[in-house]
Enzyme design. Structure first.
Site, PDB file in Angstrom:
ATOM      1  N   SER A 186     -14.068  -3.874   3.020  1.00  0.00           N
ATOM      2  CA  SER A 186     -13.313  -5.114   2.641  1.00  0.00           C
ATOM      3  C   SER A 186     -12.940  -4.894   1.299  1.00  0.00           C
ATOM      4  O   SER A 186     -12.161  -6.054   1.122  1.00  0.00           O
ATOM      5  CB  SER A 186     -14.110  -6.354   2.941  1.00  0.00           C
ATOM      6  OG  SER A 186     -15.377  -6.208   2.102  1.00  0.00           O
TER       7      SER A 186
ATOM      8  N   HIS B 200     -17.687  -6.139   8.690  1.00  0.00           N
ATOM      9  CA  HIS B 200     -18.994  -6.126   9.546  1.00  0.00           C
ATOM     10  C   HIS B 200     -18.999  -5.691  10.881  1.00  0.00           C
ATOM     11  O   HIS B 200     -19.548  -4.746  11.505  1.00  0.00           O
ATOM     12  CB  HIS B 200     -19.908  -7.061   9.313  1.00  0.00           C
ATOM     13  CG  HIS B 200     -20.797  -7.191   7.651  1.00  0.00           C
ATOM     14  ND1 HIS B 200     -21.676  -5.937   7.413  1.00  0.00           N
ATOM     15  CD2 HIS B 200     -20.709  -7.901   6.918  1.00  0.00           C
ATOM     16  CE1 HIS B 200     -22.139  -6.231   6.323  1.00  0.00           C
ATOM     17  NE2 HIS B 200     -21.600  -7.266   5.921  1.00  0.00           N
TER      18      HIS B 200
ATOM     19  N   GLU C 266     -23.899  -2.107   3.669  1.00  0.00           N
ATOM     20  CA  GLU C 266     -22.870  -2.907   2.762  1.00  0.00           C
ATOM     21  C   GLU C 266     -22.230  -1.658   1.846  1.00  0.00           C
ATOM     22  O   GLU C 266     -20.848  -1.767   1.792  1.00  0.00           O
ATOM     23  CB  GLU C 266     -23.649  -3.752   1.553  1.00  0.00           C
ATOM     24  CG  GLU C 266     -24.077  -4.833   2.175  1.00  0.00           C
ATOM     25  CD  GLU C 266     -23.184  -6.071   2.668  1.00  0.00           C
ATOM     26  OE1 GLU C 266     -22.084  -5.664   2.386  1.00  0.00           O
ATOM     27  OE2 GLU C 266     -23.707  -6.823   3.128  1.00  0.00           O
TER      28      GLU C 266
ATOM     29  N   HIS D 230     -14.918 -10.623   4.830  1.00  0.00           N
ATOM     30  CA  HIS D 230     -15.974  -9.585   4.661  1.00  0.00           C
ATOM     31  C   HIS D 230     -16.795  -9.431   5.894  1.00  0.00           C
ATOM     32  O   HIS D 230     -17.160  -8.474   6.266  1.00  0.00           O
ATOM     33  CB  HIS D 230     -16.807 -10.147   3.270  1.00  0.00           C
ATOM     34  CG  HIS D 230     -18.051  -9.375   3.298  1.00  0.00           C
ATOM     35  ND1 HIS D 230     -18.107  -8.329   2.465  1.00  0.00           N
ATOM     36  CD2 HIS D 230     -19.469  -9.465   3.795  1.00  0.00           C
ATOM     37  CE1 HIS D 230     -19.372  -7.600   2.498  1.00  0.00           C
ATOM     38  NE2 HIS D 230     -20.190  -8.412   3.371  1.00  0.00           N
TER      39      HIS D 230
HETATM   40 FE   LIG Z   1     -22.037  -8.089   3.645  1.00  0.00          FE
END
Ligand SMILES: [Fe+2]
Length: 289
Positions: free
Chosen positions: A222, A162, A203, A157
């Site tokens: 993700s 990111h 996000e 993740h």
């Molecule tokens: Fe995150």
């Protein structure tokens, strides 16, 4: 992140051979920062070593399986900025990345870097990292039995999802400005608004590129299910990004997102954040620069 005072990084440390007693000490310090004044938070004390040699063959296999599976969708449906960023930091399906290697590419591009942390960080600790152009990174890997979904962040993740965006100047500036604003904002109304802004951009953000809708939020990058739902479900209301509207939209974490916001560019996000941060930092008696 669940809400105003909720932790920004998962729910706790995952038992893993990658972590050791140093991680316990770092976690204890991180926990103790919850009531500290913003300027007293020492991010270096929350950092741990990524003992890369401790990853098992299965850990590398899990990384590789998810990498290949996600890239199959993302080559078509991921933001160009994400795809270029993943290439720039040389993410590779053959093994879990070493953060030192990632930073060797990342630092010269935008001045951002990624640093291993033990797991959960209180919100202010997380913001203190962002304010210094550093990204606190979980280094554990989800178990093979939970490849589809893990409630807390792991290195897939955090680094796959990111870090590629941190190679983009506009996004990189936005994220640092966000970190500064969130670090020094104590008004619960603005704290809640900032949590929503993070959720609907970092996000779960979508972006228009070449007249197509693309994924860029880490939760979408993700997760195959979330990513597909975000782009193709008729149940999703896709709204044009508007900072005021984003900050006024509540979110829930336990199901696919029914509302998403679409950027025209990362410059749009940087500009909107700069304006909002100036306002927030003026309230807290600090200069935005
Ligand atoms: Fe995150």
């Amino acid at each position: 992140m669940k809400g105003t005072d909720e932790p920004m990084k998962g729910t706790g440390m995952i038992a893993s051979a990658v972590l050791d007693s140093e991680a316990v000490t770092a976690q204890a310090y991180a926990d103790s920062t919850a009531g500290l004044p913003a300027d007293d938070i020492d991010i270096d004390r929350m950092k741990i070593v990524q003992h890369w040699e401790r990853y098992t063959d299965i850990d590398h296999e899990v990384w590789g399986i998810i990498f290949d599976k996600r890239m199959n969708q993302l080559r078509e449906e991921g933001s160009r900025v994400f795809l270029d960023g993943a290439k720039a930091i040389q993410l590779d399906p053959s093994c879990i990345p070493r953060l030192g290697d990632v930073n060797a590419s990342l630092l010269p591009s935008t001045g951002w870097s990624s640093h291993a942390v033990p797991g959960y960080l209180p919100a202010k600790g997380f913001f203190a990292f962002l304010a210094q152009r550093q990204f606190p990174t979980t280094i554990t890997v989800r178990p093979k039995e939970q490849m589809e979904y893990l409630p807390e962040p792991d290195i897939i993740h955090d680094v796959f999802g990111h870090v590629p965006l941190h190679t983009d100047e506009a996004f990189a500036d936005f994220l640092q400005t966000y970190g500064k604003a969130a670090l020094y904002t104590d008004d619960p109304v603005h704290t809640e608004r900032l949590a929503r802004l993070f959720w609907f951009t970092v996000e779960f953000g979508l972006i228009h590129e070449d007249n197509k809708l693309k994924l860029y939020g880490s939760g979408l990058i993700s997760s195959e299910g979330e990513g597909h739902h975000a782009l193709h479900s008729k149940e999703v209301e896709r709204r044009p990004f508007d900072l005021e509207r984003v900050c006024s939209t509540p979110f829930e974490i336990d199901h696919y997102q029914p509302i998403l916001y679409v950027l025209d560019s990362f410059d749009q996000l940087r500009e909107a954040m700069t304006g909002y941060a100036e306002k927030l930092l003026a309230i807290s008696g600090r200069a935005a620069a």
